[in-house]
Write a protein that holds these residues in place. Structure first.
Motif: not given
Length: 268
Positions: A162-168
């Protein structure tokens, strides 16, 4: 066939041991097992290409090397899935450095995949692609509901990151994803897509295909009306019947037979 006053003699069933039924092969050497994993990896990539799971240069399947357990075979960066052959595959270490092969690898792939492999020594293969319905489910930040027997295979055996921080791009992000996966077979990466694992390339690939299709069913049902969920007890029982990697391997074999027979050049 001799008859009787009561009619013809019923045919005798064949002994079950004379009937063919494919099971995961055993290998006599590490080299033989390595070749097998690479063949299945190339085949899975082509199947994913056929199914439209490819999106630009995003998407990858990794397969752990049977000898060097911290090294992984992966598709070449930028090569169309439908063109990949066994000889095109690249072996990279957990840092994404190429050990064997002629091409670069997607570093973002290894940021996630290497951490999942490290956290899950039982896992042979990891699949992650930006498939359409998987991304749609992920954009809702939801898990699969127990709507069909196929989706029940994932019941209480997949999780949401439950997170999105852009391209890992960093190892810490990969570790958080691996932690969210835990001991489960699959993960919904919020606003990103799906990730599946298995004790074989075949199992990981089947889980991804099945999860993508289950996502499509869920989205379609919700758009059409009010879904009727399978109750907890029945969902658990169905998962126990259908949710193991051996069942996934068996389900995948028609796909493998089709791709290996219709496109035998993948083995080159």
């Amino acid at each position: 066939m001799h008859g009787t006053p009561l009619g013809p003699t019923p045919p005798i069933p064949l002994p079950t041991e004379k009937l063919q039924f494919a099971m995961p092969p055993m290998h006599d050497s590490l080299e033989e097992e390595r070749r097998h994993r690479k063949e299945r990896l190339a085949g899975a990539l082509r199947i994913f290409g056929r199914l439209g799971f490819e999106d630009g240069v995003s998407g990858h399947i990794t397969a752990r090397d049977p000898e060097f357990s911290d090294c992984f075979w992966v598709n070449p960066f930028g090569m169309p899935f439908k063109h990949v052959t066994v000889s095109d595959l690249v072996l990279a270490n957990s840092d994404g450095q190429v050990i064997d092969g002629r091409y670069h690898v997607n570093q973002a792939a290894f940021t996630v995949h290497s951490q999942v492999h490290a956290a899950r020594p039982d896992v042979v293969a990891v699949a992650h692609c930006h498939s359409v319905h998987g991304r749609a489910l992920a954009a809702l930040g939801e898990l699969l509901d127990p709507l069909t027997q196929e989706s029940c295979a994932f019941y209480e055996d997949h999780a949401l990151y439950d997170a999105y921080t852009g391209v890992a791009v960093d190892a810490e992000e990969g570790r958080r994803i691996a932690s969210a996966l835990g001991t489960r077979k699959a993960l919904v990466l919020r606003n990103h897509g799906l990730l599946t694992v298995g004790d074989s390339v075949d199992a990981a690939a089947w889980w991804f295909v099945s999860m993508e299709r289950s996502s499509q069913v869920q989205l379609t049902v919700r758009a059409a009306g009010r879904p009727v969920l399978i109750d907890h007890r029945a969902a658990v029982a169905t998962r126990e019947q259908l949710g193991g990697d051996l069942v996934a391997w068996i389900n995948y074999q028609p796909m493998w037979q089709d791709i290996s027979r219709s496109e035998p050049d993948l083995l080159s």
